[in-house]
Design a protein around this motif. Structure first.
Motif, PDB file in Angstrom:
ATOM      1  N   MET A 172       6.294 -22.634  34.504  1.00  0.00           N
ATOM      2  CA  MET A 172       5.439 -21.466  34.762  1.00  0.00           C
ATOM      3  C   MET A 172       4.558 -21.702  35.984  1.00  0.00           C
ATOM      4  O   MET A 172       4.318 -20.776  36.770  1.00  0.00           O
ATOM      5  CB  MET A 172       4.570 -21.161  33.537  1.00  0.00           C
ATOM      6  N   VAL A 173       4.080 -22.927  36.150  1.00  0.00           N
ATOM      7  CA  VAL A 173       3.285 -23.251  37.338  1.00  0.00           C
ATOM      8  C   VAL A 173       4.124 -23.032  38.597  1.00  0.00           C
ATOM      9  O   VAL A 173       3.664 -22.411  39.571  1.00  0.00           O
ATOM     10  CB  VAL A 173       2.759 -24.705  37.262  1.00  0.00           C
ATOM     11  N   ALA A 174       5.377 -23.509  38.584  1.00  0.00           N
ATOM     12  CA  ALA A 174       6.273 -23.330  39.736  1.00  0.00           C
ATOM     13  C   ALA A 174       6.538 -21.847  39.990  1.00  0.00           C
ATOM     14  O   ALA A 174       6.540 -21.393  41.148  1.00  0.00           O
ATOM     15  CB  ALA A 174       7.588 -24.071  39.500  1.00  0.00           C
ATOM     16  N   TYR A 175       6.748 -21.085  38.926  1.00  0.00           N
ATOM     17  CA  TYR A 175       6.984 -19.635  39.016  1.00  0.00           C
ATOM     18  C   TYR A 175       5.809 -18.958  39.723  1.00  0.00           C
ATOM     19  O   TYR A 175       5.991 -18.185  40.680  1.00  0.00           O
ATOM     20  CB  TYR A 175       7.171 -19.105  37.592  1.00  0.00           C
ATOM     21  N   LEU A 176       4.591 -19.268  39.278  1.00  0.00           N
ATOM     22  CA  LEU A 176       3.404 -18.630  39.851  1.00  0.00           C
ATOM     23  C   LEU A 176       3.154 -19.079  41.285  1.00  0.00           C
ATOM     24  O   LEU A 176       2.759 -18.270  42.135  1.00  0.00           O
ATOM     25  CB  LEU A 176       2.192 -18.931  38.962  1.00  0.00           C
ATOM     26  N   ILE A 177       3.419 -20.349  41.581  1.00  0.00           N
ATOM     27  CA  ILE A 177       3.246 -20.840  42.955  1.00  0.00           C
ATOM     28  C   ILE A 177       4.231 -20.157  43.902  1.00  0.00           C
ATOM     29  O   ILE A 177       3.865 -19.766  45.019  1.00  0.00           O
ATOM     30  CB  ILE A 177       3.388 -22.376  43.011  1.00  0.00           C
ATOM     31  N   MET A 178       5.476 -19.988  43.475  1.00  0.00           N
ATOM     32  CA  MET A 178       6.461 -19.309  44.328  1.00  0.00           C
ATOM     33  C   MET A 178       6.025 -17.886  44.647  1.00  0.00           C
ATOM     34  O   MET A 178       6.132 -17.424  45.796  1.00  0.00           O
ATOM     35  CB  MET A 178       7.847 -19.308  43.670  1.00  0.00           C
ATOM     36  N   TRP A 179       5.503 -17.178  43.632  1.00  0.00           N
ATOM     37  CA  TRP A 179       5.012 -15.819  43.867  1.00  0.00           C
ATOM     38  C   TRP A 179       3.780 -15.843  44.769  1.00  0.00           C
ATOM     39  O   TRP A 179       3.577 -14.934  45.577  1.00  0.00           O
ATOM     40  CB  TRP A 179       4.735 -15.104  42.550  1.00  0.00           C
ATOM     41  N   GLY A 180       2.951 -16.886  44.650  1.00  0.00           N
ATOM     42  CA  GLY A 180       1.793 -17.012  45.524  1.00  0.00           C
ATOM     43  C   GLY A 180       2.191 -17.223  46.972  1.00  0.00           C
ATOM     44  O   GLY A 180       1.611 -16.623  47.890  1.00  0.00           O
ATOM     45  N   ILE A 181       3.199 -18.057  47.197  1.00  0.00           N
ATOM     46  CA  ILE A 181       3.686 -18.307  48.567  1.00  0.00           C
ATOM     47  C   ILE A 181       4.267 -17.019  49.163  1.00  0.00           C
ATOM     48  O   ILE A 181       3.984 -16.658  50.311  1.00  0.00           O
ATOM     49  CB  ILE A 181       4.730 -19.440  48.566  1.00  0.00           C
ATOM     50  N   PHE A 182       5.076 -16.328  48.367  1.00  0.00           N
ATOM     51  CA  PHE A 182       5.665 -15.059  48.815  1.00  0.00           C
ATOM     52  C   PHE A 182       4.574 -14.054  49.195  1.00  0.00           C
ATOM     53  O   PHE A 182       4.635 -13.395  50.239  1.00  0.00           O
ATOM     54  CB  PHE A 182       6.561 -14.506  47.698  1.00  0.00           C
ATOM     55  N   THR A 183       3.560 -13.957  48.340  1.00  0.00           N
ATOM     56  CA  THR A 183       2.476 -13.000  48.573  1.00  0.00           C
ATOM     57  C   THR A 183       1.658 -13.379  49.799  1.00  0.00           C
ATOM     58  O   THR A 183       1.246 -12.505  50.575  1.00  0.00           O
ATOM     59  CB  THR A 183       1.578 -12.916  47.319  1.00  0.00           C
ATOM     60  N   ALA A 184       1.442 -14.681  50.010  1.00  0.00           N
ATOM     61  CA  ALA A 184       0.715 -15.135  51.201  1.00  0.00           C
ATOM     62  C   ALA A 184       1.462 -14.747  52.472  1.00  0.00           C
ATOM     63  O   ALA A 184       0.856 -14.340  53.468  1.00  0.00           O
ATOM     64  CB  ALA A 184       0.508 -16.652  51.144  1.00  0.00           C
ATOM     65  N   ALA A 185       2.791 -14.843  52.433  1.00  0.00           N
ATOM     66  CA  ALA A 185       3.593 -14.441  53.598  1.00  0.00           C
ATOM     67  C   ALA A 185       3.471 -12.940  53.846  1.00  0.00           C
ATOM     68  O   ALA A 185       3.334 -12.498  55.001  1.00  0.00           O
ATOM     69  CB  ALA A 185       5.051 -14.840  53.391  1.00  0.00           C
ATOM     70  N   LEU A 186       3.493 -12.141  52.767  1.00  0.00           N
ATOM     71  CA  LEU A 186       3.325 -10.697  52.938  1.00  0.00           C
ATOM     72  C   LEU A 186       1.920 -10.360  53.422  1.00  0.00           C
ATOM     73  O   LEU A 186       1.734  -9.391  54.180  1.00  0.00           O
ATOM     74  CB  LEU A 186       3.627  -9.964  51.628  1.00  0.00           C
ATOM     75  N   PHE A 187       0.930 -11.144  52.986  1.00  0.00           N
ATOM     76  CA  PHE A 187      -0.441 -10.923  53.477  1.00  0.00           C
ATOM     77  C   PHE A 187      -0.481 -10.993  55.000  1.00  0.00           C
ATOM     78  O   PHE A 187      -1.158 -10.193  55.648  1.00  0.00           O
ATOM     79  CB  PHE A 187      -1.412 -11.940  52.875  1.00  0.00           C
ATOM     80  N   ILE A 188       0.262 -11.928  55.584  1.00  0.00           N
ATOM     81  CA  ILE A 188       0.318 -12.034  57.051  1.00  0.00           C
ATOM     82  C   ILE A 188       0.822 -10.712  57.642  1.00  0.00           C
ATOM     83  O   ILE A 188       0.332 -10.250  58.673  1.00  0.00           O
ATOM     84  CB  ILE A 188       1.200 -13.223  57.477  1.00  0.00           C
ATOM     85  N   GLY A 189       1.800 -10.091  56.958  1.00  0.00           N
ATOM     86  CA  GLY A 189       2.295  -8.795  57.405  1.00  0.00           C
ATOM     87  C   GLY A 189       1.234  -7.709  57.354  1.00  0.00           C
ATOM     88  O   GLY A 189       1.208  -6.814  58.208  1.00  0.00           O
ATOM     89  N   THR A 190       0.323  -7.776  56.383  1.00  0.00           N
ATOM     90  CA  THR A 190      -0.707  -6.731  56.256  1.00  0.00           C
ATOM     91  C   THR A 190      -1.717  -6.777  57.397  1.00  0.00           C
ATOM     92  O   THR A 190      -2.439  -5.802  57.616  1.00  0.00           O
ATOM     93  CB  THR A 190      -1.471  -6.830  54.916  1.00  0.00           C
ATOM     94  N   LEU A 191      -1.756  -7.878  58.133  1.00  0.00           N
ATOM     95  CA  LEU A 191      -2.678  -7.957  59.266  1.00  0.00           C
ATOM     96  C   LEU A 191      -2.321  -6.947  60.345  1.00  0.00           C
ATOM     97  O   LEU A 191      -3.155  -6.613  61.199  1.00  0.00           O
ATOM     98  CB  LEU A 191      -2.692  -9.386  59.848  1.00  0.00           C
TER      99      LEU A 191
END
Length: 197
Positions: free
Chosen positions: A107-126
């Motif tokens: 579950m930790v790995a699952y949540l970290i993967m989603w966190g990494i994905f979301t951080a990459a999309l955050f760069i797009g929101t800039l």
């Protein structure tokens, strides 16, 4: 003999699917994180929202964004729609006897993967607007806090994550309703911040 090629551009008259996707994400996120904050138990209300509004409505919005040629919207809404469906699966499959419950590190790995994905999309929101920047920044923080809470088994961190998630969800609801109201009134009723050039 001259060859004249004529091209015709068709005007896009379809509606904006982003408010649907943001509402499906936002409302489901608020409700799940009220649970994470320790206010009520996880039950069928959250699971049903995860399947139908957080899940299917976002997938539909993602497909609609694909039709409009919006790669960011397609990727975000479709992915988070299936995130909700996988989360419901992680909760319900073990209860139905179809699979073992995930280990803590899984579950930790699952949540970290989603966190990494979301951080990459955050760069797009800039390159988008302030409202979406807040949604994706707070969602990135939420995923990493939830991963830390699972890893440490800390109730306090999970409760903090819950309140971050409530803020994240309400920011998505605001971004959705702002777009709806601004379109209906033909002017800025609720600001979402400037679009970057």
């Amino acid at each position: 003999m001259e060859n004249h090629t004529q091209t015709t551009r068709q005007e896009d008259v379809t509606s904006n699917p982003a408010p649907l996707g943001l509402m499906g994400f936002g409302m489901t996120t608020v409700l799940l994180n009220i649970h994470n904050a320790g206010i009520f138990e996880l039950g069928s209300m959250i699971l049903a929202m995860g399947i139908f509004y957080g899940g299917l409505a976002q997938v539909i919005a993602g497909i609609m964004e694909w039709k409009k040629g919006n790669t960011f919207g397609t990727t975000a809404f479709t992915s988070y729609g299936f995130f909700w469906l996988t989360l419901v699966g992680l909760i319900t499959l073990p209860k139905m006897g179809l699979s073992a419950a995930p280990e803590k590190l899984a579950m930790v790995a699952y949540l970290i993967m989603w966190g990494i994905f979301t951080a990459a999309l955050f760069i797009g929101t800039l390159k988008l607007n302030r409202a979406l920047q807040f949604v994706f920044a707070s969602l990135t923080l939420l995923f990493f806090l939830l991963a830390l809470a699972d890893y440490t088994e800390s109730v306090a961190i999970k409760h903090i994550a819950g309140y971050v998630g409530i803020a994240c969800g309400f920011s998505a609801i605001y971004a959705a309703l702002a777009q709806v109201l601004n379109e209906v009134y033909g002017k800025t009723i609720a600001p979402i911040g400037p679009m970057k050039k």
